[in-house]
Design a protein around this motif. Structure first.
Motif, short mmCIF file in Angstrom:
data_model
loop_
_atom_site.label_atom_id
_atom_site.label_comp_id
_atom_site.label_asym_id
_atom_site.label_seq_id
_atom_site.Cartn_x
_atom_site.Cartn_y
_atom_site.Cartn_z
N UNK A 98 0.87 -1.18 0.00
CA UNK A 98 0.00 0.00 0.00
C UNK A 98 0.90 1.22 0.00
N UNK A 129 1.19 5.75 0.10
CA UNK A 129 0.53 6.97 0.56
C UNK A 129 1.37 8.17 0.15
N UNK A 179 -4.57 6.55 1.28
CA UNK A 179 -3.96 5.25 1.05
C UNK A 179 -4.38 4.69 -0.31
N UNK A 186 -4.03 1.03 -2.55
CA UNK A 186 -3.58 -0.35 -2.67
C UNK A 186 -2.78 -0.53 -3.95
N UNK A 214 -1.15 -7.48 -4.20
CA UNK A 214 -1.03 -8.51 -3.18
C UNK A 214 -0.41 -9.77 -3.76
N UNK A 253 4.15 1.06 2.13
CA UNK A 253 3.97 0.14 3.25
C UNK A 253 3.81 -1.28 2.73
N UNK A 303 1.20 -4.01 9.77
CA UNK A 303 1.84 -3.14 8.78
C UNK A 303 3.31 -2.95 9.12
N UNK A 335 2.18 4.15 10.60
CA UNK A 335 1.43 3.29 9.70
C UNK A 335 -0.02 3.20 10.17
N UNK A 336 -0.93 2.90 9.27
CA UNK A 336 -2.31 2.65 9.69
C UNK A 336 -2.39 1.48 10.66
N UNK A 360 -9.71 5.65 8.08
CA UNK A 360 -9.98 5.21 6.72
C UNK A 360 -10.86 3.96 6.74
N UNK A 415 -8.73 -4.12 -3.78
CA UNK A 415 -8.98 -3.35 -2.57
C UNK A 415 -9.14 -1.87 -2.93
N UNK A 416 -9.99 -1.18 -2.20
CA UNK A 416 -10.01 0.28 -2.28
C UNK A 416 -10.16 0.86 -0.88
N UNK A 417 -9.59 2.04 -0.71
CA UNK A 417 -9.69 2.78 0.54
C UNK A 417 -10.53 4.04 0.32
N UNK A 418 -11.21 4.46 1.37
CA UNK A 418 -11.87 5.74 1.35
C UNK A 418 -10.85 6.86 1.52
#
Lengths: 120, 108
Positions: free
Chosen positions: A39, A41, A47, A49, A52, A96, A110, B44-45, B88, B97-100
């Motif tokens: 991931x 940023x 964030x 993706x 994987x 990350x 993470x 990190x998240x 998030x 995958x998607x993030x807000x």
């Protein structure tokens, strides 16, 4: 306790390939209960993706990056890696690596993240 | 691709208050595949909630998740000083995958 650690160059020139490795310690990379992901940023942003990989080597990539990404796994070294080709300044980000729960598909552990800057 | 929208963008609250964060999906998401994360500056998240409502290991019970279909909510029952951060939501579907975009919870 399982830990993830990203490593690789912090500065990459435009048009070159960004290469990062994530080392898994304190647990098995070959567990069927988890798989592994990347991931990123960009500074001050949200964030995204990247992709994987399963310990078997199966991969899934973000469609918007798919043409430039290669993710691989080396179970003998407990590592998985990211290569992103033809980078531009928009690829500047904190990258990350993370563990993903099979069945829930959530990133539960993470790495600390590594800043990669694309600049000449 | 499923797009996630989070609201509000910023939530200004005082310690002890209740925080309600919304995550809306552009199409239906399986509840099994909706997660929430907390991120503090320079960190990190951290996974808070998975499966829409299950707390991750070590997460205090003041954090709760709910919702189904296209509408999901993260609630912090009483804000502690350490809860001021960006949150998030994330979904998984079709091997993607998607993030807000995140909701920032700031001190009022």
């Amino acid at each position: 306790q399982l830990q993830l650690q990203e490593s690789g160059p912090g500065l990459v020139k435009p048009s070159e390939t960004l290469s990062l490795t994530c080392t898994v310690s304190g647990g098995s990379i070959s567990s069927e209960s988890y798989y592994w992901g990347w991931v990123r940023q960009p500074p001050g942003k949200g964030l995204e993706w990247i992709g994987t990989v399963y310990y078997s080597g199966s991969t899934y990539y973000n469609p918007s990056l798919k043409s430039r990404i290669t993710i691989s796994v080396d179970t003998s070294k407990s590592q998985f890696s990211l290569k992103l080709s033809s980078v531009t300044a928009t690829d500047t980000a904190v990258y990350y690596c993370a563990r993903i729960l099979v069945g829930w598909d959530a990133f539960d552990i993470w790495g600390q993240g590594t800043l990669v800057t694309v600049s000449s | 691709e499923i797009v996630l929208t989070q609201s509000p963008g910023t939530l200004s609250l005082s310690p002890g208050e209740r925080a309600t964060l919304s995550c809306r999906a552009s199409q239906s998401v399986s509840s099994s595949y909706l997660a929430w994360y907390q991120q503090k500056p320079g960190q990190a998240p951290r996974l808070l909630i998975y499966g829409a409502s299950s707390r991750a290991t070590g997460i205090p019970d003041r954090f709760s998740g709910s919702g189904s279909g296209t509408d999901f909510t993260l609630t912090i029952s009483r804000l502690e000083p350490e809860d001021f951060a960006v949150y998030y939501c994330q979904q998984y579907g079709s091997s993607s995958f998607t993030f807000g975009p995140g909701t920032k919870v700031e001190i009022k």
